[in-house]
Design an enzyme around this catalytic site. Structure first.
Site, PDB file in Angstrom:
ATOM      1  CG  ASP A   1      -0.269  -4.084   2.773  1.00 51.93           C
ATOM      2  OD1 ASP A   1      -0.202  -4.071   1.415  1.00 51.93           O
ATOM      3  OD2 ASP A   1      -0.249  -3.502   3.506  1.00 51.93           O
TER       4      ASP A   1
ATOM      5  CB  SER B   1       3.672   1.429   6.234  1.00 53.89           C
ATOM      6  OG  SER B   1       2.498   1.780   7.193  1.00 53.89           O
TER       7      SER B   1
ATOM      8  CG  HIS C   1      -0.575   0.640   2.268  1.00 53.50           C
ATOM      9  ND1 HIS C   1       0.415  -0.126   3.249  1.00 53.50           N
ATOM     10  CD2 HIS C   1      -0.067   1.586   3.232  1.00 53.50           C
ATOM     11  CE1 HIS C   1       0.400  -0.255   4.385  1.00 53.50           C
ATOM     12  NE2 HIS C   1       0.765   1.107   4.222  1.00 53.50           N
TER      13      HIS C   1
END
Length: 311
Positions: free
Chosen positions: A83, A163, A51
């Site tokens: 992911d 992230s 992402h």
């Protein structure tokens, strides 16, 4: 450190750990914001979240190295199921001076062990937070009608921008790749475990994507009963919830309610363990160990020539 207290020694050790790990943590920027990543191979390869990498066009990806130098990067491959994404720095020789990190895919994790998150939350480069491994095998729904499964939960503070950064243990081993937080909760963050990240990254480097063979079941990872755990020497298995007619699972005799314990000698604790075994070993016949009616059985999964090409 002579006559140091336990807290002083811990503080010194953690500072040394951060000094070793931080040079391998990078920023990943694009037109809509940014995230974090970690150098994990000597040829300028970076592991981050899908992402993060997919938030902007590939041509706009920019990697910020320690010291603030920005370099262009391309997407090598991404995997929506986990992911994860692998990037490669385009400018030759740039990454040679920066150390890379190893993914601790074989280290067992324990709830309560120390965990350190390093990343670029809200643009603050290489910020460090300390916590513990709060839980293992967590599942987290995403906004893409998918579920991230087998995650490591931590109370180390995680914020937007973390992230893709590493979650490391007290020895500096990468035990996970930070992937998500709960915005309405305090100190509940999640990371893709290193065991998952290691094999997915290897497949992405080789093929650019992860194509999982279709076994033909819906399933979930779950704890075994205490008696079953003691009898079979493992705490978890993969419960078969449904078997689709006409599929490989139906042909080899899998039934609803079966618990998948292992493929060959590899124990199955999560759906990711099952995917890993099928992707990496699908070109040969595999022995599938199944618990049914409290009895351990062995089924044979036939080799598939299209193991790396099946959806």
């Amino acid at each position: 450190m002579a006559n140091a207290t336990v807290l002083q020694q811990l503080s010194s050790d953690l500072a040394d750990l951060v000094t070793r790990v931080s040079p391998s943590v990078v920023g990943v920027e694009h037109g809509r914001g940014g995230g974090s990543g970690l150098l994990f191979a000597g040829d300028g390869c970076i592991l981050t979240n899908r992402h993060v990498a997919r938030a902007g066009p590939a041509r706009a990806l920019r990697v910020v190295l320690p010291g603030g130098d920005g370099v262009r990067a391309e997407i090598v491959g991404t995997d929506a199921r986990t992911d994860l994404a692998v990037l490669r720095i385009l400018e030759s020789g740039v990454a040679a001076s920066w150390p890379s990190l190893q993914l601790a895919d074989a280290l067992p994790l324990r709830v309560g062990q120390l965990a350190v998150a390093i990343g670029n939350p809200l643009g603050f480069e290489r910020s460090v937070t300390l916590g513990v491994v709060s839980a293992l095998y967590r599942s987290l729904p995403t906004g893409r009608n998918e579920v991230l499964e087998g995650l490591v939960q931590t109370d180390a503070a995680v914020n937007p921008g973390n992230s893709g950064g590493p979650l490391v243990d007290a020895f500096g081993n990468v035990i996970g790749v930070t992937t998500a937080m709960l915005p309405y909760a305090s100190n509940i963050g999640f990371a893709v475990p290193a065991r998952t990240a290691s094999w997915v990254a290897a497949v992405l480097l080789q093929h650019g994507e992860v194509k999982r063979p279709l076994l033909g079941i819906s399933a979930r990872g779950e704890e075994l009963s205490p008696l079953a755990a003691q009898a079979h020497g493992q705490a978890r298995g993969v419960r078969v919830l449904e078997v689709s007619p006409g599929t490989t699972a139906a042909r080899i005799g899998l039934q609803q309610g079966d618990v998948l314990l292992a493929i060959g000698s590899a124990e199955l604790a999560t759906l990711d363990d099952l995917s890993r075994a099928l992707v990496l070993g699908g070109a040969v016949e595999m022995r599938l160990h199944v618990l049914r009616d409290e009895q351990r059985r062995e089924l044979r999964v036939p080799p598939r020539k299209d193991a790396l090409a099946a959806a």
